[in-house]
Structure formats: structure tokens, C-alpha cells
Scaffold this active site. Structure first.
Site, PDB file in Angstrom:
ATOM      1  N   LYS A  33       0.950  -0.961  -0.003  1.00  0.00           N
ATOM      2  CA  LYS A  33      -0.126  -0.066  -0.119  1.00  0.00           C
ATOM      3  C   LYS A  33       0.702   1.250  -0.012  1.00  0.00           C
ATOM      4  O   LYS A  33       1.463   1.365   0.835  1.00  0.00           O
ATOM      5  CB  LYS A  33      -0.616   0.068   0.984  1.00  0.00           C
ATOM      6  CG  LYS A  33      -1.735   1.343   1.350  1.00  0.00           C
ATOM      7  CD  LYS A  33      -2.659   1.238   2.993  1.00  0.00           C
ATOM      8  CE  LYS A  33      -3.345   2.532   2.684  1.00  0.00           C
ATOM      9  NZ  LYS A  33      -4.388   1.915   3.554  1.00  0.00           N
TER      10      LYS A  33
ATOM     11  N   LYS B 267      -1.940  -1.772  -3.687  1.00  0.00           N
ATOM     12  CA  LYS B 267      -2.679  -0.695  -4.025  1.00  0.00           C
ATOM     13  C   LYS B 267      -2.235   0.859  -3.380  1.00  0.00           C
ATOM     14  O   LYS B 267      -1.500   0.949  -3.113  1.00  0.00           O
ATOM     15  CB  LYS B 267      -3.616  -0.602  -2.635  1.00  0.00           C
ATOM     16  CG  LYS B 267      -4.173   0.711  -2.127  1.00  0.00           C
ATOM     17  CD  LYS B 267      -5.152   0.412  -1.305  1.00  0.00           C
ATOM     18  CE  LYS B 267      -5.850   2.239  -0.641  1.00  0.00           C
ATOM     19  NZ  LYS B 267      -6.317   1.962   0.625  1.00  0.00           N
TER      20      LYS B 267
HETATM   21  C1  PBG Z   1      -7.392   3.153   5.318  1.00  0.00           C
HETATM   22  C2  PBG Z   1      -8.114   3.243   4.182  1.00  0.00           C
HETATM   23  C3  PBG Z   1      -7.459   4.085   3.100  1.00  0.00           C
HETATM   24  C4  PBG Z   1      -8.425   3.329   1.981  1.00  0.00           C
HETATM   25  C5  PBG Z   1      -8.286   2.105   2.006  1.00  0.00           C
HETATM   26  N1  PBG Z   1      -8.221   2.094   3.771  1.00  0.00           N
HETATM   27  C6  PBG Z   1      -6.993   5.757   3.377  1.00  0.00           C
HETATM   28  C7  PBG Z   1      -5.902   5.869   3.415  1.00  0.00           C
HETATM   29  O1  PBG Z   1      -4.511   5.182   3.710  1.00  0.00           O
HETATM   30  O2  PBG Z   1      -5.836   7.014   3.813  1.00  0.00           O
HETATM   31  C8  PBG Z   1      -7.990   4.269   0.565  1.00  0.00           C
HETATM   32  C9  PBG Z   1      -9.266   3.887  -0.049  1.00  0.00           C
HETATM   33  C10 PBG Z   1      -9.743   4.492  -1.490  1.00  0.00           C
HETATM   34  O3  PBG Z   1      -8.933   5.830  -1.718  1.00  0.00           O
HETATM   35  O4  PBG Z   1      -9.828   4.579  -2.244  1.00  0.00           O
HETATM   36  N2  PBG Z   1      -6.318   2.999   5.814  1.00  0.00           N
END
Ligand code: PBG
Length: 329
Positions: free
Chosen positions: A196, A249
Site C-alpha cells: 500500500k 493498492k
Molecule cells: C484506511 C484506508 C484508506 C483507503 C482504504 N483503507 C485510506 C488511507 O490509507 O488514507 C483508501 C481507499 C480509497 O482511496 O479508495 N487506512
């Protein structure tokens, strides 16, 4: 001209094109992320994600029904507590009557055939918006693990079929696995947000979930997008800690990473097409600058072609329809 090999021959008939199509997709591979807000009778459009809504528990059925009708059977739940229910420890994330726990319980009762996945993170629940417990201005990795384990257990108790940690703390898959096993949930799988990146493409999500960090950014826990080898290390670590499914992601600007992880693991792989990807396509389509259907299909096919088995997308409903209509090959 004497050409022995003519690639065009395989493109000469629609039936043949379909026969040799290398990327075949099915709605069973789609996951729809849904935002559940505290309160009642709420269906509120998210301004930076036109066409996407926050639902209160009593109204989320409208969306779940729509999804089921279009063939989407997998849903990822995100909870959005009221500001007064946020605290520094993010304790609302593991409250028995927390917003996501209520949603999971209700979904299990009203839509038992739906596969319920729960995002495990604290940023929606902390008053400071970071994904863990703070020590000074830093997120304390090991203390956060205890909370993440509690969150995962409470979500499963409420009815989650699978938990998906998105916090990017080191060791969280192992911590969650241990806690689930100790509570008798050894058969509940973990889909880890293994790779991520710290990404600008999460912007609209943070509007939707009211989860932007109050200070600083997430670069001390989410990955630097310049790095590819690090992605392999993260994926290998999560696999070793017991992750059942890995995830990359965002998706759209990270097809190289999806392919990299696909080539290095035998585990199922998910790609999350995040809020910014949705917003870009939707906004351009609303302005009349891009053909939405074609762009959505192309972006999804790219992720599958890159090696994703599972595609998490705010366009899941549309994609299921395109798949059923044979528009995606
Ligand atoms: C929680 C989380 C996030 C997303 C999924 N789980 C936000 C982040 O990390 O700031 C992002 C999903 C999206 O942008 O569609 N941490």
C-alpha cells in the site's frame, strides 16, 4: 507478400477473438467498498465521488440490494463514526456497537448470501486521523498491533467473513492471525493490504471517510511509490505471517507492481482501484471529456491483465453489468 506469421489472423472473427482472449473476468472477482455512517435515514452523496454515497445502517440495504441484483456478492465495509465518537486511541473501531459492527451484523442478517469483508484500520476512528496509536507525533507500531487485533476480532464477532488490514503496521498480519486463532476464528481469512503506497489517489476516500490526518502524512507507514523491491519484501513478509490474500493498492498507476507480485507469489492477489481513480474517470465523464464505460473497462482489464485475481472498485456494479453483457471479453 509471403508472410508465414500473421497475427491478424487471430483477430479476424469476433468468435475467434473471444476464443483466444487472455483476460477473462467474472463478477465473482469483484469487491465493492461501502461507507457506513452513524445515524439514521442517511444516504448522502460524497462530494468528491459523485455517484457514491454514505449510508446509515438502516439504509445500506438499498445499495446491497442493487449490488446483489447486478451480480456483485462481495462487499468491503468501512465505518464512519460521528466526530464525537472519535478518540486518540480509535476505540470506536472495536466497540461492540460500533458503526461497522452494527453494519456487519445487519448485513449478515438481511443479506446472508453476501460475502462480508471488513477493512481493519483506525484512521476513521482516531481524533488525529492517523492509522494507529500515537507516541508524540509518530505512530507507535507495536501498541497499534494490539488495537488492530482487537478490531479484527470484534469485526469477526459482528459477522465479517474476512478481515483486511490496511494500516501498514509491521507485524499486523501475524498479530491479527494470532488473535483470531485464539478466539476460535482460525478459519477466517486475512486479505492483507500488503503493498500500500502513500498515494494522492486516496484523497476522495479521506473526504468520504473523514479520515485525513490532522497533521503530517502517512509516509512513515505507507510505502514510497518510487520503490518496487520493497513491494516484494512487504508481500513476502505478509505471506510468511499468514496472509491468505495479498493486495496491491492503488491499482491504476501500479500495474507494474501488480505484475511483480503476481510473478513472485502463489497466493491470490487483489488490486484496489482507489477513490481517486474513480473520481478521475467519473469527473472526466461528467464533463464529457471521456467515455466512462470504455475507460472503466480498460482500467479494470489492465489490473486483471497485470495479474490481479480480485478487483476492488467503486465501479463494481457497473463492471458486473459489463461482464454480464459480454463487454469485457
Ligand atoms: C484506511 C484506508 C484508506 C483507503 C482504504 N483503507 C485510506 C488511507 O490509507 O488514507 C483508501 C481507499 C480509497 O482511496 O479508495 N487506512
Amino acid at each position: 507478400m509471403q508472410l508465414e506469421i500473421r497475427p491478424r489472423r487471430l483477430r479476424s472473427h469476433p468468435a475467434l477473438r473471444r476464443m483466444v482472449c487472455e483476460t477473462r473476468m467474472d463478477p465473482s472477482s469483484l469487491v465493492y467498498p461501502i461507507f457506513i455512517t452513524e445515524g439514521t435515514n442517511i444516504r448522502q452523496e460524497i462530494s468528491s465521488m459523485p455517484g457514491q454515497y454514505r449510508y446509515s445502517v438502516d439504509r445500506m440495504g438499498e445499495k446491497l440490494e442493487e449490488l446483489a441484483d447486478s451480480g456483485v456478492t462481495n462487499v468491503m465495509f468501512f465505518g464512519i463514526p460521528l466526530p464525537e465518537h472519535k478518540d486518540a486511541a480509535g476505540s470506536g473501531a472495536y466497540a461492540q456497537d460500533g458503526v461497522v459492527q452494527q453494519a456487519l451484523r445487519r448485513a449478515k442478517q438481511d443479506f446472508p448470501q453476501m460475502y462480508r469483508m471488513a477493512d481493519v484500520c483506525m484512521c476513521e476512528y482516531t481524533s488525529h486521523g492517523h492509522c494507529g496509536i500515537l507516541c508524540g507525533n509518530e505512530v507507535d507500531n507495536d501498541r497499534t498491533l494490539e488495537s488492530l487485533a482487537k478490531i479484527a476480532v470484534s469485526q469477526v464477532q459482528a459477522g465479517a467473513d474476512l478481515v483486511a488490514p490496511s494500516d501498514m503496521m509491521d507485524g499486523r498480519v501475524a498479530a491479527i492471525r494470532l488473535a483470531l486463532d485464539q478466539n476460535g476464528y482460525s478459519c477466517v481469512p486475512i486479505m492483507s493490504y500488503s503493498v500500500k503506497y502513500a498515494s494522492a489517489f486516496y484523497g476522495p476516500f479521506r473526504d468520504a471517510a473523514d479520515s485525513a490526518p490532522a497533521f503530517g502524512d502517512r509516509k512513515t507507514y505507507q510505502m514510497d511509490f518510487h520503490n518496487r523491491r520493497e513491494a516484494s519484501r512487504e508481500a513476502a513478509l505478509d505471506a510468511k505471517e499468514g496472509a491468505d490474500i495479498l493486495m496491491v493498492k492503488p491499482a491504476m498507476a501500479y500495474a507494474d507492481i501488480i505484475r511483480e507480485i503476481r510473478n513472485r507469489t502463489d497466493l491470490p492477489l487483489a488490486a484496489y482501484s482507489v477513490s481517486g481513480e474513480y473520481a478521475m474517470i467519473r469527473a472526466a465523464a461528467l464533463a464529457g471529456w471521456i467515455q466512462e464505460e470504455q475507460a472503466v473497462i480498460e482500467a479494470a482489464v489492465c489490473a486483471y491483465r497485470a495479474g490481479a485475481d480480485i478487483y476492488i472498485s467503486y465501479f463494481a456494479k457497473e463492471l458486473a453489468t459489463y461482464m454480464a453483457e459480454g463487454k469485457m471479453g
